[in-house]
Design a protein around this motif. Sequence first.
Motif, PDB file in Angstrom:
ATOM      1  N   UNK A 183     -20.411  -4.974  19.555  1.00  0.00           N
ATOM      2  CA  UNK A 183     -20.262  -4.129  20.746  1.00  0.00           C
ATOM      3  C   UNK A 183     -20.636  -4.900  22.009  1.00  0.00           C
ATOM      4  N   UNK A 184     -21.754  -5.616  21.963  1.00  0.00           N
ATOM      5  CA  UNK A 184     -22.180  -6.412  23.120  1.00  0.00           C
ATOM      6  C   UNK A 184     -21.160  -7.516  23.408  1.00  0.00           C
ATOM      7  N   UNK A 185     -20.603  -8.139  22.345  1.00  0.00           N
ATOM      8  CA  UNK A 185     -19.585  -9.167  22.538  1.00  0.00           C
ATOM      9  C   UNK A 185     -18.325  -8.618  23.178  1.00  0.00           C
ATOM     10  N   UNK A 186     -17.877  -7.446  22.733  1.00  0.00           N
ATOM     11  CA  UNK A 186     -16.687  -6.813  23.325  1.00  0.00           C
ATOM     12  C   UNK A 186     -16.951  -6.446  24.773  1.00  0.00           C
ATOM     13  N   UNK A 242     -30.358 -12.789  24.296  1.00  0.00           N
ATOM     14  CA  UNK A 242     -28.916 -12.794  24.054  1.00  0.00           C
ATOM     15  C   UNK A 242     -28.175 -12.192  25.240  1.00  0.00           C
ATOM     16  N   UNK A 243     -28.682 -11.084  25.770  1.00  0.00           N
ATOM     17  CA  UNK A 243     -28.062 -10.468  26.939  1.00  0.00           C
ATOM     18  C   UNK A 243     -28.077 -11.377  28.147  1.00  0.00           C
ATOM     19  N   UNK A 244     -29.179 -12.109  28.346  1.00  0.00           N
ATOM     20  CA  UNK A 244     -29.286 -13.004  29.497  1.00  0.00           C
ATOM     21  C   UNK A 244     -28.304 -14.164  29.394  1.00  0.00           C
ATOM     22  N   UNK A 245     -28.172 -14.742  28.206  1.00  0.00           N
ATOM     23  CA  UNK A 245     -27.262 -15.878  28.038  1.00  0.00           C
ATOM     24  C   UNK A 245     -25.804 -15.438  28.196  1.00  0.00           C
ATOM     25  N   UNK A 246     -25.484 -14.276  27.642  1.00  0.00           N
ATOM     26  CA  UNK A 246     -24.130 -13.735  27.802  1.00  0.00           C
ATOM     27  C   UNK A 246     -23.852 -13.458  29.274  1.00  0.00           C
TER      28      UNK A 246
END
Length: 393
Positions: A183-186, A242-246
Motif C-alpha cells: 500500500x505504501x509503495x502504491x 521507510x517513509x522518510x526514504x520513500x
Amino acid sequence: MVAAHGLESLLAVTIVAALAPMIVAILPGPRVPQVVILIFCGILIGPHVLGFARPQYITLLSNVGLGFLFLLAGYELDPGLLRQRPGRLAILAWLITAVLALVTVGVLTQVGFVRDFVPVSLALTTTALGTLLPILRDNDMLAGKFGRYVLAAGAVGELFPIIAISLFLTKRNQFAAILSIVVVGVLALVLTLLPRLVSARELKEIIREGQHATAQTTVRWSVVLLVLLLVIAERFGLDVVLGAMVAGMVLRAWTRRMDMDVSLLEDKLEAIGYGFFIPLFFVSSGMGLDVAAIVKDPLRLLIFFGLLLVVRGLPALVVYRGVLPRRQRIEMTFITATTMPLLIALAEIGLSDGVMIPANAAAMVGAGVLSVLVYPSIAAALARRDRAAPAGQ
C-alpha cells in the motif's frame, strides 16, 4: 516544569550542535567526522554522564531529524540506478551478507551469546548511507563510477533492512505486513506521478517563482511530503525510516518532472536538515547510549564492531572484483560496514519486545558509533592516498 526541562535540554543540544564544527576544525590529526563529535558530546551532556539534557525531552525533534537524514538519502538516490549494474551488484552483495549474518548469528545463538536472532541478524546487514553522505561528499568520494556503486550499495543497505524490519519485526501477521508495504509503495508511485496530473502551466509557474521568495513553496511542500509519509508509515505499523526514504525518492521525481532546480532544493533541504534537525538526532542518540553497560562488558562491543566489517563489508571484495580496482574495493568494504541509525531502531525494537539482552543493545549501538568513527576515516584516507599517488609518481 516539563516545558522548562525541555527548553534546557534543547538549549544544551543546540549548543553542542553549534560547537561541533569548531571542535572538528581545532582537533589535530586527520579530520574527524562531525557525526562522531555530535554523538560523543551527546554522551557527555546526557543523563549517564553530566546530566545536562535528557533525550525524552527532544524526542519529536530527534525523530524529525532522523526523517530528514533518510529524506536526503532517498533524494540522493536515483531509483533507476538499482536496475543498472551498480544496483544489481549491490543487491547481490546484500544477499551474501544476509546469508552470512544468519549463519553467524545462528552460531552466536547456539553458544548463548545472542538470544535476539532476528534484530541482530538484520543489524549486520545495514549500511548508514544517510550518515555517510556528508562524510563522503566532504572527501569527494561520490563522483564518477565509484560514486554510483557507493550510492547503490548504501541505498540497498538501508532500504532492504528497512523492508525486512517491517516484515519480520512487526507485531502483526506477515500478510498484513506485506499488504502495508504494498500500500505504501502504491501510494509512493501515485505521488511520483502526481506532477503529470498537474499540467496547469500557471501552477507550475507559481511553484517555480516560490522557490526564491519568502513563500519558499518547494521547501514547505517537501516538509509536508516528509511528514505525510512518516505519518502513513507509522499508521500502517511500518518503520518511519521507510517513509522518510520513500519521501526523498518521490521528491526527487517531483523536482525533475516539474522542471525545478534539483541542486537548489537539495541545498535548502540540507540547510534545514544539517543546520538544525539532523544534529539533534545524533546528539540525542549519544544521550541515550548506555555507557555503563558498554564499559562493564567492552568485549561485546568489539565483537559486534568486527562482525560489521566481516559480515557486511567483506562481500564487497568479491562482488565488485570485475568492476572496481582493489583499493576501491577495500574502500567499499569499509564504507558498507559503516552503520548506526538502523542499529538504534533495531536495539529499541529488541528491547521493547523483551527479546534483546540489554548488554547486546548497548554494545550494538556502541559498535555502530565506533564504525562511524573508524571505517569512513579509513576509506577516506585510502581515497586521498589513491588520488595523491599519480601526483607523486
